[in-house]
Design a protein around this motif. Structure first.
Motif, mmCIF file in Angstrom:
data_model
loop_
_atom_site.group_PDB
_atom_site.id
_atom_site.type_symbol
_atom_site.label_atom_id
_atom_site.label_comp_id
_atom_site.label_asym_id
_atom_site.label_seq_id
_atom_site.Cartn_x
_atom_site.Cartn_y
_atom_site.Cartn_z
ATOM 1 N N ALA A 1 0.827 -1.205 0.000
ATOM 2 C CA ALA A 1 0.000 0.000 0.000
ATOM 3 C C ALA A 1 0.861 1.253 0.000
ATOM 4 O O ALA A 1 0.578 2.223 -0.732
ATOM 5 N N ARG A 2 1.926 1.266 0.804
ATOM 6 C CA ARG A 2 2.831 2.415 0.836
ATOM 7 C C ARG A 2 3.492 2.603 -0.530
ATOM 8 O O ARG A 2 3.572 3.726 -1.040
ATOM 9 N N ASP A 3 3.986 1.513 -1.129
ATOM 10 C CA ASP A 3 4.649 1.598 -2.438
ATOM 11 C C ASP A 3 3.701 2.134 -3.501
ATOM 12 O O ASP A 3 4.082 2.964 -4.335
ATOM 13 N N ALA A 4 2.462 1.656 -3.460
ATOM 14 C CA ALA A 4 1.482 2.106 -4.451
ATOM 15 C C ALA A 4 1.170 3.591 -4.273
ATOM 16 O O ALA A 4 1.052 4.332 -5.259
ATOM 17 N N PHE A 5 1.037 4.035 -3.042
ATOM 18 C CA PHE A 5 0.720 5.440 -2.770
ATOM 19 C C PHE A 5 1.868 6.343 -3.227
ATOM 20 O O PHE A 5 1.650 7.346 -3.932
ATOM 21 N N VAL A 6 3.072 5.997 -2.842
ATOM 22 C CA VAL A 6 4.241 6.836 -3.150
ATOM 23 C C VAL A 6 4.503 6.868 -4.650
ATOM 24 O O VAL A 6 4.938 7.890 -5.193
ATOM 25 N N ALA A 7 4.239 5.760 -5.358
ATOM 26 C CA ALA A 7 4.478 5.718 -6.800
ATOM 27 C C ALA A 7 3.648 6.763 -7.533
ATOM 28 O O ALA A 7 4.066 7.291 -8.568
ATOM 29 N N ILE A 8 2.470 7.092 -6.993
ATOM 30 C CA ILE A 8 1.601 8.084 -7.634
ATOM 31 C C ILE A 8 1.798 9.470 -7.037
ATOM 32 O O ILE A 8 1.941 10.467 -7.758
ATOM 33 N N ALA A 9 1.823 9.559 -5.704
ATOM 34 C CA ALA A 9 1.887 10.869 -5.037
ATOM 35 C C ALA A 9 3.277 11.489 -5.100
ATOM 36 O O ALA A 9 3.417 12.710 -5.161
ATOM 37 N N GLY A 10 4.296 10.664 -5.069
ATOM 38 C CA GLY A 10 5.661 11.190 -5.109
ATOM 39 C C GLY A 10 6.467 10.714 -3.907
ATOM 40 O O GLY A 10 5.922 10.497 -2.812
ATOM 41 N N ALA A 11 7.774 10.556 -4.094
ATOM 42 C CA ALA A 11 8.640 10.020 -3.042
ATOM 43 C C ALA A 11 8.741 10.941 -1.838
ATOM 44 O O ALA A 11 9.118 10.514 -0.745
ATOM 45 N N SER A 12 8.389 12.229 -1.997
ATOM 46 C CA SER A 12 8.517 13.179 -0.882
ATOM 47 C C SER A 12 7.588 12.828 0.278
ATOM 48 O O SER A 12 7.793 13.294 1.403
ATOM 49 N N PHE A 13 6.566 12.008 0.027
ATOM 50 C CA PHE A 13 5.614 11.673 1.087
ATOM 51 C C PHE A 13 5.992 10.408 1.854
ATOM 52 O O PHE A 13 5.261 9.991 2.756
#
Length: 855
Positions: free
Chosen positions: A468-480
């Motif tokens: 879930a974290r990987d999927a979120f960061v892949a779209i929102a950006g690594a800064s999160f």
């Protein structure tokens, strides 16, 4: 002479219009099966043997019958064929069916050279054979002579659409024409006669593998009788024959042309192998670089469904890939928005799947399905073939294609048909899953069905915290990645794949997740406070959609929300080029503004980016959007107007001008019925809606594509005038009849009849009664059919409709002929003939003359 005829035939094959009709006889199947397929005489011999095996008292008859087959000619063979049929209980009896299946039902092509040469001609193909040899070799569906829409489509389409079985098919033994009695029972079908006659007058005919006896059977004799009346205009009929050797070992002279029959023998050589060079030289040579891909018509998933980017689904994808490669069915069940479709789609993009199945990887959605039969029809449609016929025909198409080369297919949104009829859906799904060479991946919301031998993911699990974290960061950006509010948001999203994607899309460009977290909590609380709302698997999608609709991007692009309202109603999506006209009157919404709205939805992950440039929302999103986003009145009306216009064009199918609108109509096939239903629900009654509903009915009747719920809805809501409702009922009756659902067809005709009587429309009343007579005749209920035709006849005479009167009398003649009452049949045909001549009904006149010739 032969060289001249070959040049003429070559020009006919190479023409772009009215290509010759190829008629394949027993010789074609015999060559393709290396002699395993029986000739007509061999088939009758086999029938005699079966009768002898079943009946100890049939010995003397069998000896006499074999003598007739040895020393007699066509008439004697037909007589024996009649007796075989009768002694096996008739064409409707199981003994006849079992015998026929045993002789021809298991035949398969063992060599393809002749079959490939015939296919390369690019001409419509018919056969007098009962076997599957041509359908297996060409992957084209078998079309029964009783399938009038299929026959007409075969004659009108520029490329072969199927194999027309002139004498029936072993899978439908009741329609098999074996002898003169069975021929007499079936030849009364006036539309069959008409289409055969059109075929012979409209184009040349080429007989391949047909013997002299085959060309004198009752079917061709009737055509010969017809052609003798039209020999001044009828095109040539080419009979490809081998150079025979006489008793002295010398070359025998070929038969002379039979001018009344317009039959011209064409000698191709001394041996049957000489036929191949002749056939291969008829079509235009195809440059090597332009040789067509045999799978070119298949709707490969590469062209329709983009490859998804997934996280944490490796084990599920691996399970599906292994199952498909093993030729077993895979089931992916679970809640909405969990990623069932994405997992199945990703499996079909796996390199191992691509290497094994190549382009034969298809995606079939059941989202708009209205009956379990769609399980088979949608798979056939994804193969680029017309999904017409009953379930047996559809299964045979799938079997034939899968036997040629393996197929991997996704059957998406299966819950739609399971909610309609779980038992019937499970039965058909099991039949499809057992087809050798067809590997199925079925996605379904809720409880997985029981499929024999299937590997099932009973409930697709939520994403793990890491995924879930990987999927979120892949779209929102690594800064999160280190944002303090990310763990809270991920816990709230609870591993729900679609929701993670939507919320991450909103985070992109924000400095922190704090505000997004607060908005999530507020939206979640607001939704749960709605009357009747409870926490469910769809709640996360509703909250995520609410956040998207309330986002800054959406607020700054008001057209985007209006576009969501349109897309919520369109399961087939919307072409980006159509967005400006649907969001505003001409010139009000520029392409730039429309593109901005589309771009906003792409950024928010509310629509997919697709290679076909169509905007489409995932099913869970559309379900939620229909509840939360209301269409603007102007947008709603423009949407209705546009699709009613497209629906009215659908009426052109099967006509010469269909090619002008075909692409536009077929692109919107999944949207026509939902928008027509919206128009019906609006309570409006207009000529545009009437035309669209009739167009939709005609399109579905000819192509079996799309849905027709809007017709049923219009009838139930009693929209429009009674006359229009009666017309719609008639259309629904025709659709039911096309599916061989005689009970449903009769019910619709009865409903239309009541309406016509209520409004005093005698002509419509007569048409309904005559249609009910046609159903009774198909059921072989001759007494009921005759009563219907007599009743319709009285009405036609009352209003002075001579054409209807003539048709009824002709049908009564057909019934008399089926009863072998030749005197009564001749009297009816003579009476109808007088009427047809009075009104200039040339085709009716010709049919009467044919039938009198039959007698």
């Amino acid at each position: 002479m032969t060289e001249f005829l070959i040049e003429e035939l070559q020009r006919a094959v190479r023409s772009s219009d009215r290509k010759p009709l190829i008629v394949c006889g027993a010789g074609v199947s015999t060559q393709a099966t290396n002699g395993a397929a029986p000739s007509w005489a061999d088939l009758i011999h086999s029938g005699v043997k079966r009768v002898e095996d079943l009946d100890a008292n049939a010995g003397a008859w069998a000896v006499e019958s074999r003598q007739k087959l040895t020393t007699g000619h066509t008439d004697a063979w037909i007589a024996v064929a009649n007796e075989v049929t009768e002694k096996l209980g008739g064409a409707h009896n199981a003994e006849f069916a079992v015998w026929l299946e045993g002789v021809v039902g298991k035949l398969t092509p063992e060599r393809r050279d002749l079959l490939d040469a015939i296919m390369a001609l690019g001409c419509p193909i018919a056969t007098t054979n009962y076997d599957d040899v041509l359908t297996q070799a060409t992957a084209l569906p078998a079309i029964s002579w009783s399938d009038h829409a299929g026959t007409l489509r075969l004659l009108r389409e520029p490329t072969p659409q199927g194999i027309l079985h002139l004498h029936g098919h072993w899978r439908s033994p009741e329609q098999v024409v074996l002898g003169s009695k069975s021929y007499g029972e079936h030849s009364a079908d006036s539309r069959r006669k008409l289409l055969q006659d059109i075929a012979t007058l409209d184009r040349p005919t080429v007989f391949i593998g047909c013997s002299q006896d085959g060309l004198t059977d009752p079917d061709f004799s009737r055509l010969d009788s017809f052609l003798s009346e039209w020999q001044d205009v009828a095109p040539r009929r080419y009979w490809l024959i081998r150079q025979e050797i006489d008793g002295a070992g010398k070359l025998a002279l070929p038969p002379s042309p039979d001018h009344p029959r317009r039959l011209f023998p064409v000698v191709f050589g001394k041996a049957y192998d000489d036929l191949l060079p002749l056939l291969r030289n008829l079509p235009l040579p195809v440059p090597a670089a332009q040789v067509a891909d045999p799978d070119d018509t298949i709707h490969c998933i590469d062209q329709h469904e983009p490859k998804p980017e997934l996280f944490g689904r490796d084990s599920e994808i691996e399970l599906i890939v292994g199952t498909l490669l093993a030729g077993k069915p895979a089931i992916v069940a679970g809640g909405p928005g969990m990623g069932k479709t994405a997992v199945a789609t990703a499996a079909l993009y796996d390199p191992r799947i691509i290497a094994w199945f190549h382009r034969r990887r298809i995606f079939a959605s059941l989202e708009t399905a209205t009956e379990p039969r769609a399980i088979l029809a949608k798979l056939v449609e994804a193969l680029g073939l017309p999904p017409t016929g009953d379930e047996v025909s559809l299964l045979r198409i799938l079997e034939t294609n899968a036997a040629e080369r393996p197929i991997a297919a996704i059957l998406d949104n299966a819950e739609t048909v399971f909610e309609l009829d779980r038992q019937e859906s499970e039965r058909l799904l099991n039949l499809a899953a057992q087809i050798e060479g067809l590997s199925l991946a079925v996605t379904i919301r809720g409880v997985a069905p029981h499929i024999i031998g299937a590997i099932a993911i009973e409930d697709l699990p939520k994403l793990t915290p890491v995924a879930a974290r990987d999927a979120f960061v892949a779209i929102a950006g690594a800064s999160f990645e280190t944002d303090p509010d990310l763990p809270y948001l991920l816990e709230a999203l609870d591993g729900h794949a679609l929701s993670i994607q939507l919320v991450a899309a909103q985070a992109s460009g924000l400095p922190t997740l704090k505000g997004l977290r607060e908005r999530w909590d507020a939206a979640h609380a607001d939704i749960l406070h709605r009357p009747g709302e409870q926490e469910s698997r769809l709640t996360s999608v509703k909250v995520s959609l609410a956040l998207s609709l309330g986002s800054r991007r959406m607020q700054s692009t008001p057209l985007a929300r209006r576009l969501v309202g349109l897309l919520a109603l369109l399961p087939g999506g919307l072409a980006e080029a159509d967005v400006p006209s649907l969001l505003g009157e001409r010139g009000v919404v520029t392409r730039a503004k429309a593109s901005e709205a589309s771009g906003c939805l792409h950024q928010l992950r509310l629509v997919e980016r697709r290679s076909d440039r169509r905007l489409r929302m995932l099913t869970p999103l559309r379900e939620c959007a229909r509840q939360d986003v209301q269409m603007m009145p102007g947008d709603r009306q423009r949407l209705i107007d546009r699709y009613l216009m497209i629906g009215s064009k659908a009426d052109k199918i099967g006509r010469s001008d269909w090619g002008q609108v075909r692409e536009e109509v077929e692109a919107e096939v999944d949207n026509l019925d939902p928008v027509c239903s919206l128009a019906v629900e609006s309570g409006a009654s207009s000529s545009a809606m009437d035309r669209a509903l009739i167009g939709l009915a005609e399109f579905h009747r000819f192509s079996a594509r799309g849905a027709v719920n809007s017709l049923t809805l219009a009838v139930a809501r009693q929209n429009g005038q009674a006359a229009q409702r009666a017309v719609l009922m008639l259309k629904l009756g025709q659709i039911a009849l096309q599916r061989s659902d005689h009970a449903a067809a009769a019910a619709r005709y009865d409903e239309a009849l009541v309406l016509y009587r209520r409004i005093g429309a005698v002509h419509g009343e007569a048409n309904c009664i005559r249609s009910l007579g046609d159903i009774a005749r198909r059921r072989s209920d001759h007494a009921a059919a005759a009563a219907r035709f007599d009743a319709a006849l009285v009405l036609y005479r009352r209003i002075g409709n001579v054409h209807g009167e003539a048709n009824c009398i002709f049908s009564l003649g057909d019934i008399a002929l089926r009863r072998s009452d030749h005197a009564a049949a001749a009297a009816r045909y003579d009476a109808a003939l007088v009427l047809y001549r009075r009104i200039g009904g040339v085709l009716g006149e010709a049919n009467c003359i044919h039938s009198l010739g039959d007698i």
